[in-house]
Design an enzyme around this catalytic site. Structure first.
Site, mmCIF file in Angstrom:
data_model
loop_
_atom_site.group_PDB
_atom_site.id
_atom_site.type_symbol
_atom_site.label_atom_id
_atom_site.label_comp_id
_atom_site.label_asym_id
_atom_site.label_seq_id
_atom_site.Cartn_x
_atom_site.Cartn_y
_atom_site.Cartn_z
ATOM 1 N N SER A 109 28.653 0.883 21.079
ATOM 2 C CA SER A 109 28.051 1.717 20.047
ATOM 3 C C SER A 109 27.129 0.842 19.175
ATOM 4 O O SER A 109 26.202 0.241 19.708
ATOM 5 C CB SER A 109 29.134 2.421 19.228
ATOM 6 O OG SER A 109 28.595 3.425 18.407
ATOM 7 N N HIS A 161 26.614 5.974 24.034
ATOM 8 C CA HIS A 161 27.133 7.360 24.003
ATOM 9 C C HIS A 161 26.303 8.298 24.883
ATOM 10 O O HIS A 161 26.087 9.458 24.537
ATOM 11 C CB HIS A 161 27.143 7.892 22.566
ATOM 12 C CG HIS A 161 27.861 7.032 21.587
ATOM 13 N ND1 HIS A 161 29.207 6.758 21.687
ATOM 14 C CD2 HIS A 161 27.416 6.380 20.476
ATOM 15 C CE1 HIS A 161 29.559 5.970 20.679
ATOM 16 N NE2 HIS A 161 28.497 5.721 19.941
#
Length: 231
Positions: free
Chosen positions: A123, A158
């Site tokens: 992330s 993601h």
């Protein structure tokens, strides 16, 4: 000295990815440091790091930026230089990079990377190493944030879990706002050696990593990187 980076789509700690990072150091019991700046040093996140590390053969460390000079007598560079691997957590990428720049942590990380310390994360902890990518660090909508350019490509974490990420990434490459680059599903990772893709690893057969670029007709190409499932 071999430069190594392991990036993955989600910031969640997992045994397979941290074990892979540890083994990439070539050390029997490496010093593995977690930097949780992006989450505001969330204690539950730190606790989960220690819990995962208890299952692998590492000596865990946490680098905190909320310090004072009375209590901390080592510089951030001195701490980072003693590590064998460094994993960066998820959270607010923009705020994290601003703090790092103010504290000189970005420079210390680059020096350590060039000296063979294995870097990685998911992330925010994957986005920060590239030239730019999309982030939820600002109000209202996903926007572009510039990274540290250890790898001079763009990045999208993601990729499979947040519906807006993939089409926005494609559009930003088509319009020239982002360069070509690498995308990771939440449970997939890419291992770079000397700034080039070495391999992809995944936690299951449903998550993948990709090289995303424009062909000669200005069409997006999503090239899946062959991966090995690790447990």
């Amino acid at each position: 000295m071999k430069k190594q980076l392991l990036i993955y789509g989600s910031g969640r700690h997992t045994v397979p990815f941290l074990k892979y990072m540890a083994e990439a150091t070539g050390k029997e019991k490496p010093n593995l440091c977690f930097i949780p700046t992006a989450s505001g040093e969330d204690q539950n996140y730190i606790d989960s790091f220690y819990e995962v590390c208890s299952q692998i053969n590492v000596t865990p460390h946490v680098l905190t930026v909320w310090i004072n000079s009375y209590d901390q007598k080592e510089s951030f560079e001195e701490i980072i230089s003693k590590m064998d691997a460094i994993v960066v957590g998820g959270g607010n990428t923009l705020n994290m990079l601003a703090i790092w720049k103010a504290q000189g942590i970005d420079v210390a990380l680059k020096k350590a990377y060039d000296n063979g310390v294995v870097m990685g994360g998911g992330s925010a902890g994957s986005l920060c190493w590239f030239n730019a990518g999309t982030t939820d660090s600002r109000p209202k909508e996903l926007s572009i944030v510039e990274g540290m350019r250890f790898i001079d490509k763009s990045h999208c974490p993601h990729y499979n879990s947040e519906k807006s990420r993939r089409p926005l990434y494609h559009n930003n490459i088509i319009t020239g706002k982002l360069t070509d680059g690498y995308a990771c599903d939440d449970r997939s990772a890419i291992h770079f050696i000397n700034d080039e893709v070495n391999c992809s690893i995944s936690l299951d057969g449903e998550n993948h990593s990709y090289f995303v670029y424009l062909d000669n007709d200005n069409n997006i190409v999503e090239e899946r990187i062959p991966s090995t499932v690790v447990t």
